[in-house]
Design a protein around this motif. Structure first.
Motif, PDB file in Angstrom:
ATOM      1  N   LEU A 170       8.381  11.897 -33.368  1.00  0.00           N
ATOM      2  CA  LEU A 170       7.463  12.534 -32.423  1.00  0.00           C
ATOM      3  C   LEU A 170       7.797  14.016 -32.252  1.00  0.00           C
ATOM      4  CD1 LEU A 170       7.206   9.689 -29.766  1.00  0.00           C
ATOM      5  CD2 LEU A 170       5.434  10.423 -31.362  1.00  0.00           C
TER       6      LEU A 170
ATOM      7  N   ALA B 118       2.253   6.343 -28.352  1.00  0.00           N
ATOM      8  CA  ALA B 118       2.955   6.440 -29.637  1.00  0.00           C
ATOM      9  C   ALA B 118       4.442   6.163 -29.502  1.00  0.00           C
ATOM     10  CB  ALA B 118       2.739   7.828 -30.244  1.00  0.00           C
TER      11      ALA B 118
ATOM     12  N   LEU C 261       4.686   6.053 -37.575  1.00  0.00           N
ATOM     13  CA  LEU C 261       5.157   7.351 -37.093  1.00  0.00           C
ATOM     14  C   LEU C 261       5.691   8.213 -38.237  1.00  0.00           C
ATOM     15  CD1 LEU C 261       6.991   6.570 -33.732  1.00  0.00           C
ATOM     16  CD2 LEU C 261       4.751   7.621 -34.078  1.00  0.00           C
TER      17      LEU C 261
ATOM     18  N   TYR D 281       2.135  10.287 -25.879  1.00  0.00           N
ATOM     19  CA  TYR D 281       3.310   9.421 -25.738  1.00  0.00           C
ATOM     20  C   TYR D 281       4.077   9.739 -24.470  1.00  0.00           C
ATOM     21  CZ  TYR D 281       6.395  13.209 -27.452  1.00  0.00           C
ATOM     22  OH  TYR D 281       7.102  14.384 -27.611  1.00  0.00           O
TER      23      TYR D 281
ATOM     24  N   ALA E 109       4.911   2.907 -31.030  1.00  0.00           N
ATOM     25  CA  ALA E 109       4.349   2.696 -32.364  1.00  0.00           C
ATOM     26  C   ALA E 109       5.439   2.215 -33.318  1.00  0.00           C
ATOM     27  CB  ALA E 109       3.725   3.984 -32.890  1.00  0.00           C
TER      28      ALA E 109
ATOM     29  N   VAL F 158      -4.190   8.211 -31.309  1.00  0.00           N
ATOM     30  CA  VAL F 158      -3.059   7.297 -31.181  1.00  0.00           C
ATOM     31  C   VAL F 158      -2.493   7.425 -29.772  1.00  0.00           C
ATOM     32  CG1 VAL F 158      -0.779   6.656 -32.031  1.00  0.00           C
ATOM     33  CG2 VAL F 158      -2.519   7.495 -33.626  1.00  0.00           C
TER      34      VAL F 158
ATOM     35  N   VAL G 183      -2.431  12.608 -30.452  1.00  0.00           N
ATOM     36  CA  VAL G 183      -1.355  11.660 -30.157  1.00  0.00           C
ATOM     37  C   VAL G 183      -0.905  11.851 -28.716  1.00  0.00           C
ATOM     38  CG1 VAL G 183       1.017  10.978 -30.731  1.00  0.00           C
ATOM     39  CG2 VAL G 183      -0.558  11.646 -32.552  1.00  0.00           C
TER      40      VAL G 183
END
Length: 937
Positions: free
Chosen positions: A253, A210, A218, A240, A213, A207, A238
């Motif tokens: 997150l 993120a 999430l 981000y 997202a 992903v 992931v």
């Protein structure tokens, strides 16, 4: 469908990322080894530091060794619910070949019409959303949403009995009318991924971006992360941007980071790494000053360095000191205004096509881009090619921006008015493609408010679809946006009600505000007004404001004329008053309820609810159990719950059937109670309600097991109840019930330290919940304090408990065993008071009339006696409890009787029964007694 990147893209080495790559290689090796083990890797940092490149390397490491699926968030448009989940699982959701005997799914998973469809292209007529992006009414009538993916037998087999729960969230079946429980959908996704891993071998889920997202994906990832690394062959990676992760996104997150085996914050490249990157791209002859200038211009940002070096290569600039001065101008053309200037130089049509792509976000459908740009396919193909050559777009269909930074720059460059209008055009194009209001909603959210009733209706329709797939937050955003339009005054009232319904499970406090606003409009018709008031009372109760809930329905009942609506409100008033932990005049309420329910025959759901409430009130007051059962039977239809009052019926909620089942449980009709509570468990599981509802059902089933004396089974159900409740939040009403039942069960098992630990974990102390807790929470806490040797605290707790319960007229000595325990606690210092308490408990038990209540009271009285008097009372207790379904209480009586009478056979029977019940403490007591008398089993 994969995005095809241009062949001339230069692959540059990953520099200063060796630890991250080593950890990724180790994780992939563990995933693809002989004993596959998954986990979670999280890369975070500012934009352009190489997160996407790292993910590409992870995919390369896994290529050919396991199944790899990808998803990516997009900045320019709010993603729909479960968008990234659908991206991840696209290969599964749209198989190339359907299973034998199945119907093939459309090639495009989003259901977009093909290039030959006459709705696409330049000659389509005026766009209904073109006026400031707001929709104008057309003569075509509403478009019926088409399910985005035709369900296949293979997908149905994968989802199994969760097909109706998870299928709508995945887009493989149309949403139903009932609101889906978000936790149930998350659990279904867990099960699906686990099944896919079992069938396809190890899975790598990647992903990117993120921070953009959808919240539903999430939330699922944050929940699913707890399962990773526990033998499940799934590796999730992931990435981000830290600076753009805010609010709920940041919270999810952060949760992912706490479960990651590797959590890395990437830093800018050093000057040395930038020099190495420069020489790798341009040749070893690049001199030091030129390399230092590359680093100065880019600030060590990996993306900007790569783009700058590509432009140096394209321009033929020599990487020497004399050329260094030209780097800043080249670098500026790769981002911000420089990028936009470069785009505009490609021509108006190409710029318009790039704008269309930016509006659509990620995974850009060529057909939708053509429609949005207002050109034919040939023109669009030429524009796309120019954008690929300029390294702005890659791919064919779907298209994709080379980097999210480019997408963001292009999107922000669109003039605000044009951008808003283009979102309106995009919403129209998506709707015309047959994907429905929910798919168009991300664009509708960006449309300029203009008092358009049609747009309001589309947002309401989208919200309904979001609720049906288990996305209440997405529904809330649609309804809040609809309020800004603004809607017509008559629609605004209904909209506020729908908004309240959307936030009931996720934010009771917000729900209260919306529903109060709906009532304040004074524009609700009477049936809807009653619904709003009842929903408001539910929200207040869920927000730990049970007293306010009772007041709201009482006030509304007072202004409502006689009839079905008033009776429903009165029943709701009795419900919320009855479940309050504290009320002003309990005896008066009980008299009013008895008078109202006395002549009812059970015609209609409201009458049956009143009978259920009357049965429970009589139970709490300690009235005749036999009469209570007769009242309870009148509330049922052929022995089952009536229509409209089932566990999943929204008109009344789960409280009335729960109170009915508890009335049966305390009346020693455990078979009826267990049947009702098992039905609740099954109903919630079938409906996919695996949040608070399922938690409560587990608690109820667990408590029946506790009453039966199956203490180990009870503990299992109650711990599962708390596990489910913990996923929903902290300090919720369901926590109080499950924690109280668990502590009571652990004390019965003799596991005092575990009971104390549970009490500490769930803050089982004052202030207690505003709603009643079963069994009575202060009584159970008093018992716990006695078991811990804190006698003075226990006496104070039990004295206050007795005073409060007696003032309310609540005398059930099994539901609230304060009197028996208090008698034992004060027996040594105040035997007369102990005798009065024991007499009170015995009198109330005999009035209630169950063998369990009488047997427990006799055991409590026996403790205060000596010699033959004690033996006689215990013999009577055993006789009563033998006729009771409560085996643990019988085991206690048998052990105490065997010890007091010196009967080895009775003591042995008590020991055997204690062991079968799982009452370890009681069994130890029996063994010690047998050893002291040298008795063999």
């Amino acid at each position: 469908m994969p995005v095809h990147r241009p062949q001339h893209t230069v692959t540059l080495p990953l520099l200063e990322r060796e630890p991250e790559l080593a950890a990724a290689a180790h994780a992939v090796d563990a995933l693809c080894g002989p004993s596959p083990t998954g986990g979670l890797l999280v890369y975070r940092g500012a934009a352009g530091l190489g997160k996407t490149t790292l993910l590409s390397e992870v995919r390369r490491l896994a290529a050919g060794r396991c199944t790899v699926w990808n998803a990516r968030g997009g900045e320019t448009v709010t993603p729909g619910p479960f968008d990234l989940v659908q991206q991840l699982l696209r290969t599964v959701l749209t198989p190339d070949q359907p299973p034998e005997g199945a119907t093939a799914a459309p090639a495009d998973p989003r259901g977009v019409a093909g290039p030959g469809d006459e709705r696409h292209g330049a000659d389509q007529g005026p766009h209904p959303y073109e006026r400031h992006g707001a929709r104008e009414r057309t003569d075509e009538g509403p478009l019926s949403p088409v399910p985005p993916v035709a369900a296949t037998a293979g997908i149905r087999a994968l989802l199994g009995d969760r097909y109706e729960i998870v299928g709508p969230a995945l887009g493989v079946t149309s949403p139903g009318e009932q609101h889906a429980d978000p936790q149930g959908v998350r659990d279904g996704l867990d099960a699906l991924v686990e099944r896919l891993a079992a069938r396809r071998g190890p899975l790598l889920l990647v992903v990117d971006d993120a921070q953009w997202a959808d919240l539903e994906t999430l939330s699922w990832l944050a929940s699913f992360a707890r399962r990773l690394g526990r033998g499940l062959p799934v590796l999730v990676v992931v990435a981000y941007r830290t600076e753009e992760a805010i609010g709920e996104t940041e919270r999810h997150l952060r949760t992912l980071g706490t479960h990651a085996r590797l959590l890395v914050t990437l830093r800018e490249l050093t000057g040395e790494a930038t020099a190495a990157l420069t020489r790798s791209a341009l040749g070893e002859h690049a001199d030091d000053l030129f390399c230092r200038e590359v680093w100065a211009v880019t600030g060590g940002n990996a993306y900007e360095a790569v783009e700058l070096l590509a432009k140096v290569s394209d321009s033929g600039l020599s990487p020497v000191e004399e050329s260094a001065g030209e780097l800043r101008a080249l670098g500026a053309s790769a981002r911000g205004t420089g990028l936009i200037t470069r785009l505009e130089q490609l021509g108006t049509a190409t710029t318009r096509f790039a704008w269309a792509a930016a509006i659509l976000g990620t995974d850009i459908s060529l057909d939708l881009a053509v429609s949005l740009a207002g050109m034919n396919h040939e023109e669009a193909a030429e524009c796309a090619e120019r954008l690929r050559t300029a390294r702005i777009l890659v791919g064919t269909d779907p298209l994709e921006f080379v980097h999210p930074l480019i997408a963001g720059s292009v999107y922000r460059a669109i003039p605000p008015g044009v951008r808003t209008a283009m979102h309106g055009l995009a919403a129209w194009a998506v709707s015309r493609s047959g994907r429905g209001a929910a798919a168009a909603a991300p664009h509708l959210l960006e449309v300029h408010p203009d008092g358009d009733p049609e747009l309001v209706e589309q947002l309401r329709e989208a919200a309904a679809e979001h609720l049906a797939v288990g996305a209440p937050d997405a529904a809330r955003r649609c309804l809040e946006r609809a309020l800004l339009e603004p809607p017509l005054s008559s629609v605004r009232t209904v909209l506020l009600y729908e908004l309240g319904c959307a936030t009931l499970l996720t934010s009771p406090a917000t729900t209260v505000g919306h529903l109060r606003a709906a009532l304040d409009t004074q524009q609700l018709d009477d049936p809807l007004r009653v619904d709003v008031v009842f929903r408001l009372s539910q929200a207040l109760t869920h927000n730990n404001q049970t007293g306010d809930a009772a007041h709201v329905v009482a006030a509304e009942a007072a202004r409502t004329p006689d009839g079905p609506a008033r009776m429903r409100l009165q029943a709701a008033h009795f419900l919320w008053e009855g479940v309050q932990a504290i009320e002003d005049d309990g005896p008066d309420r009980s008299r009013r309820l008895a008078g109202m329910a006395g002549g009812l025959a059970g015609r209609g759901s409201t009458e049956r609810v009143l009978l259920m409430l009357r049965a429970f009130d009589g139970t709490a007051r300690g009235e005749s159990a036999e009469e209570i059962v007769q009242i309870a039977e009148r509330a049922l239809v052929d022995g089952g719950l009536p229509a409209g009052v089932g566990w999943t019926d929204s008109a009344w909620g789960f409280e009335p059937p729960a109170l009915l089942g508890l009335s049966y449980a305390f009346a020693d009709r455990l078979d009826r109670a267990e049947s009702l509570f098992t039905e609740a468990l099954r109903a919630f599981e079938i409906s996919g309600w695996s949040g608070g509802h399922l938690s409560f059902a587990h608690a109820l089933v667990g408590y029946v097991q506790r009453r039966r004396g199956r203490l180990a089974d009870a503990e299992m159900y109650l711990r599962e109840s708390l596990r489910l409740a913990d996923r929903v939040g902290d300090g919720l009403p369901m926590h109080w019930d499950a924690a109280c039942m668990l502590i009571d069960t652990l004390l019965a098992r003799g596991h005092v330290d575990e009971a104390a630990a549970a009490a500490e974990r769930y803050t089982f102390a004052t202030p207690y919940s505003s709603s009643i807790v079963i069994p009575d929470a202060p009584s159970v806490r008093g018992r716990l304090l006695l078991a811990l040797g804190r006698k003075d605290e226990a006496i104070a707790e039990l004295e206050a408990t007795g005073e409060a319960l007696v003032s309310r007229g609540r005398h059930n000595v099994v539901m609230a065993p304060w009197a028996v325990d208090l008698a034992r606690a004060v027996a040594e210092d105040d035997p007369r008071r102990a005798a009065r308490l024991a007499s009170y408990a015995r009198d109330r038990a005999e009035r209630f009339g169950t063998h369990t209540a009488i047997g427990v009271a006799l055991c409590g009285a026996a403790v205060l006696k000596e010699g033959p008097a004690r033996v006689e009372l215990l013999a009577q207790a055993v006789a009563h409890l033998e006729a009771s379904p409560c085996r643990y209480e019988l085991a206690v009586a048998r052990v105490e009787y065997g010890i007091a009478a010196g009967f080895p056979a009775e003591l042995g029977c008590g020991l055997d029964l204690a062991e079968r019940c799982g009452a370890d403490g009681l069994a130890d007591r029996a063994r010690r007694a047998m050893e002291s008398r040298h008795v063999k089993r």
